[in-house]
Design a protein around this motif. Structure first.
Motif, PDB file in Angstrom:
ATOM      1  N   ILE A   1      16.924   7.087  -2.311  1.00 32.71           N
ATOM      2  CA  ILE A   1      16.054   8.221  -2.023  1.00 32.71           C
ATOM      3  C   ILE A   1      15.245   8.004  -0.746  1.00 32.71           C
ATOM      4  N   LYS A   2      14.606   6.864  -0.600  1.00 27.36           N
ATOM      5  CA  LYS A   2      13.775   6.602   0.580  1.00 27.36           C
ATOM      6  C   LYS A   2      14.548   5.986   1.731  1.00 27.36           C
ATOM      7  N   GLY A   3      15.669   5.358   1.455  1.00 31.28           N
ATOM      8  CA  GLY A   3      16.410   4.686   2.499  1.00 31.28           C
ATOM      9  C   GLY A   3      15.911   3.261   2.661  1.00 31.28           C
ATOM     10  N   ILE A   4      15.235   3.000   3.779  1.00 34.27           N
ATOM     11  CA  ILE A   4      14.725   1.665   4.081  1.00 34.27           C
ATOM     12  C   ILE A   4      13.214   1.747   4.290  1.00 34.27           C
ATOM     13  N   GLN A   5      12.472   1.033   3.462  1.00 39.19           N
ATOM     14  CA  GLN A   5      11.016   1.026   3.522  1.00 39.19           C
ATOM     15  C   GLN A   5      10.532  -0.340   4.016  1.00 39.19           C
ATOM     16  N   PRO A   6      10.003  -0.418   5.242  1.00 33.86           N
ATOM     17  CA  PRO A   6       9.500  -1.707   5.722  1.00 33.86           C
ATOM     18  C   PRO A   6       8.237  -2.139   4.972  1.00 33.86           C
ATOM     19  N   ILE A   7       8.145  -3.415   4.694  1.00 33.48           N
ATOM     20  CA  ILE A   7       6.908  -4.012   4.190  1.00 33.48           C
ATOM     21  C   ILE A   7       6.133  -4.512   5.401  1.00 33.48           C
ATOM     22  N   THR A   8       4.911  -4.063   5.562  1.00 30.70           N
ATOM     23  CA  THR A   8       4.138  -4.474   6.740  1.00 30.70           C
ATOM     24  C   THR A   8       3.116  -5.560   6.429  1.00 30.70           C
ATOM     25  N   LYS A   9       2.810  -5.760   5.123  1.00 28.87           N
ATOM     26  CA  LYS A   9       1.827  -6.793   4.791  1.00 28.87           C
ATOM     27  C   LYS A   9       2.127  -7.397   3.427  1.00 28.87           C
ATOM     28  N   TYR A  10       2.154  -8.721   3.379  1.00 24.69           N
ATOM     29  CA  TYR A  10       2.269  -9.471   2.133  1.00 24.69           C
ATOM     30  C   TYR A  10       1.192 -10.545   2.162  1.00 24.69           C
ATOM     31  N   ARG A  11       0.224 -10.380   1.281  1.00 23.75           N
ATOM     32  CA  ARG A  11      -0.938 -11.255   1.276  1.00 23.75           C
ATOM     33  C   ARG A  11      -1.608 -11.203   2.651  1.00 23.75           C
ATOM     34  N   LYS A  12      -1.712 -12.324   3.351  1.00 22.59           N
ATOM     35  CA  LYS A  12      -2.418 -12.296   4.637  1.00 22.59           C
ATOM     36  C   LYS A  12      -1.484 -12.145   5.833  1.00 22.59           C
ATOM     37  N   LYS A  13      -0.200 -12.079   5.583  1.00 19.06           N
ATOM     38  CA  LYS A  13       0.757 -12.010   6.682  1.00 19.06           C
ATOM     39  C   LYS A  13       1.217 -10.578   6.924  1.00 19.06           C
ATOM     40  N   GLU A  14       1.344 -10.218   8.206  1.00 19.17           N
ATOM     41  CA  GLU A  14       1.840  -8.907   8.599  1.00 19.17           C
ATOM     42  C   GLU A  14       3.225  -9.042   9.227  1.00 19.17           C
ATOM     43  N   PHE A  15       4.023  -7.975   9.099  1.00 17.31           N
ATOM     44  CA  PHE A  15       5.422  -8.038   9.509  1.00 17.31           C
ATOM     45  C   PHE A  15       5.780  -6.886  10.446  1.00 17.31           C
ATOM     46  N   ALA A  16       6.752  -7.157  11.320  1.00 21.72           N
ATOM     47  CA  ALA A  16       7.288  -6.126  12.195  1.00 21.72           C
ATOM     48  C   ALA A  16       8.263  -5.242  11.417  1.00 21.72           C
ATOM     49  N   ILE A  17       8.680  -4.130  12.036  1.00 19.43           N
ATOM     50  CA  ILE A  17       9.559  -3.175  11.351  1.00 19.43           C
ATOM     51  C   ILE A  17      10.802  -2.826  12.173  1.00 19.43           C
TER      52      ILE A  17
ATOM     53  N   VAL B   1       2.371  -5.249  -0.170  1.00 19.89           N
ATOM     54  CA  VAL B   1       2.928  -5.667  -1.454  1.00 19.89           C
ATOM     55  C   VAL B   1       2.360  -7.019  -1.863  1.00 19.89           C
ATOM     56  N   ASP B   2       2.556  -7.349  -3.129  1.00 16.68           N
ATOM     57  CA  ASP B   2       2.249  -8.679  -3.629  1.00 16.68           C
ATOM     58  C   ASP B   2       3.188  -8.965  -4.795  1.00 16.68           C
ATOM     59  N   LEU B   3       3.134 -10.165  -5.309  1.00 22.34           N
ATOM     60  CA  LEU B   3       3.976 -10.547  -6.435  1.00 22.34           C
ATOM     61  C   LEU B   3       3.439  -9.961  -7.729  1.00 22.34           C
ATOM     62  N   PHE B   4       4.352  -9.616  -8.627  1.00 19.18           N
ATOM     63  CA  PHE B   4       4.001  -9.235  -9.992  1.00 19.18           C
ATOM     64  C   PHE B   4       4.467 -10.364 -10.903  1.00 19.18           C
TER      65      PHE B   4
ATOM     66  N   SER C   1      -0.934  -0.042  -8.527  1.00 18.12           N
ATOM     67  CA  SER C   1      -1.932   1.014  -8.343  1.00 18.12           C
ATOM     68  C   SER C   1      -3.347   0.499  -8.575  1.00 18.12           C
ATOM     69  N   GLU C   2      -3.511  -0.297  -9.613  1.00 15.12           N
ATOM     70  CA  GLU C   2      -4.842  -0.837  -9.925  1.00 15.12           C
ATOM     71  C   GLU C   2      -5.350  -1.788  -8.851  1.00 15.12           C
ATOM     72  N   ASN C   3      -4.439  -2.388  -8.100  1.00 16.74           N
ATOM     73  CA  ASN C   3      -4.828  -3.382  -7.099  1.00 16.74           C
ATOM     74  C   ASN C   3      -4.668  -2.892  -5.664  1.00 16.74           C
ATOM     75  N   GLY C   4      -4.514  -1.593  -5.494  1.00 17.14           N
ATOM     76  CA  GLY C   4      -4.447  -1.016  -4.155  1.00 17.14           C
ATOM     77  C   GLY C   4      -3.216  -1.414  -3.375  1.00 17.14           C
ATOM     78  N   LEU C   5      -2.107  -1.682  -4.058  1.00 20.95           N
ATOM     79  CA  LEU C   5      -0.863  -2.080  -3.415  1.00 20.95           C
ATOM     80  C   LEU C   5       0.108  -0.906  -3.372  1.00 20.95           C
ATOM     81  N   ASP C   6       1.002  -0.934  -2.401  1.00 24.73           N
ATOM     82  CA  ASP C   6       2.033   0.097  -2.316  1.00 24.73           C
ATOM     83  C   ASP C   6       3.239  -0.226  -3.181  1.00 24.73           C
ATOM     84  N   ASN C   7       3.428  -1.507  -3.479  1.00 21.42           N
ATOM     85  CA  ASN C   7       4.580  -1.923  -4.270  1.00 21.42           C
ATOM     86  C   ASN C   7       4.347  -3.348  -4.740  1.00 21.42           C
ATOM     87  N   CYS C   8       5.204  -3.815  -5.624  1.00 23.52           N
ATOM     88  CA  CYS C   8       5.166  -5.203  -6.070  1.00 23.52           C
ATOM     89  C   CYS C   8       6.551  -5.808  -5.970  1.00 23.52           C
TER      90      CYS C   8
END
Length: 278
Positions: free
Chosen positions: A246-262, A130-133, A162-169
């Motif tokens: 609908i999805k429940g809980i969706q972990p974010i694994t990457k924001y900019r250069k940082k990666e996250f646990a789930i 993800v990234d900021l919108f 979608s244009e920037n290859g992100l899963d969400n914003c």
């Protein structure tokens, strides 16, 4: 007569020409998940829909009880053989007539349902970036907390992702603070403190948000708070995740250069499934 896609046709052949939800976004909606002929979190959805209708001054029909709401959805789901796992959306909109000022506050509704592949919630161990919108901002007001049919900000943010290859914003409010994701509330874990923005920041008063807050408070080592989150706080997070019914809980694994646990998202998902199947 009207012009529809370059063709002159009878006005009556296009039901959207007077539909206030289409013309002005004059509608509110709820999306629910059905599992084995049961609407999950029915009461929460019903009362949020009623509250949304009151906020925008729609007249609530006398027969529009929670039991009526349930029967109308399940009858459609059963008719379409979608009882095992499906999603259904009920949209309430003010009846035709008027311009910005409606001629009546009476409403109509439409329900549609589609199948879901999974019955229970799950967490996938895949990249979710993800990234900021920052093109547009959510305002800190009551209207932002309800599900209206005016979702141009979310649509534009989805196209940007979608244009920037992100899963969400991640969406920001007019104070440049974190509000939510495009289609769900956001939670941040720092150490043993789980934080989500308060509804007063402009976020949706999410049904799954409510469930996750309650479940998280049962985990002894966690401190759960509703506090303002700045974009700078996200870089300090140990875990981030998004919630919706609908999805429940969706972990974010990457924001900019940082990666996250789930790990917490997985633990909460197990608790959520235990609650559903109990």
């Amino acid at each position: 007569m009207i012009n529809f896609n370059g063709n002159i046709v009878l006005k009556d052949s296009n039901i959207l020409t007077e539909n206030r939800s289409f013309l002005y976004g004059d509608g509110v909606f709820e999306t629910v998940k059905i599992v084995n002929s049961k609407i999950l979190f029915l009461e929460d959805h019903y009362f949020r829909l009623m509250a949304s209708m009151r906020v925008v001054r729609m007249e609530i029909p006398m027969n529009f009880t929670m039991e009526f709401f349930e029967e109308q959805i399940l009858s459609l789901v059963q008719r379409n053989n979608l009882t095992q796992s499906s999603r259904a959306r009920i949209t309430m909109y003010r009846n035709d007539g008027g311009y910005y000022l409606p001629v009546s506050n009476e409403v109509s509704y439409i329900i549609h349902a589609t199948p879901l592949e999974q019955t229970l919630y799950s967490v996938k161990e895949t990249l979710y970036e993800v990234d900021l919108f920052k093109d547009f901002y959510i305002t800190r007001q009551l209207l932002s907390s309800i599900k209206s049919t005016n979702k141009l900000l979310n649509i534009t943010a989805s196209i940007y992702a979608s244009e920037n290859g992100l899963d969400n914003c991640i969406l920001l409010n007019d104070a440049k603070n974190v509000v939510e994701a495009i289609q769900g509330n956001i939670f941040m874990l720092v150490g043993n403190t789980l934080t989500t923005p308060p509804v007063s920041e402009g976020c949706l008063n999410g049904v799954m948000r409510k469930q996750v807050l309650a479940l998280a408070k049962k985990i002894p080592q966690l401190t759960v708070v509703e506090e303002i989150i700045s974009p700078f706080d996200l870089q300090k997070a140990d875990q981030l995740f998004i919630t919706n019914v609908i999805k429940g809980i969706q972990p974010i694994t990457k924001y900019r250069k940082k990666e996250f646990a789930i790990a917490l998202a997985a633990e909460l998902t197990n608790l959520l499934n235990e609650m559903i199947t109990a």
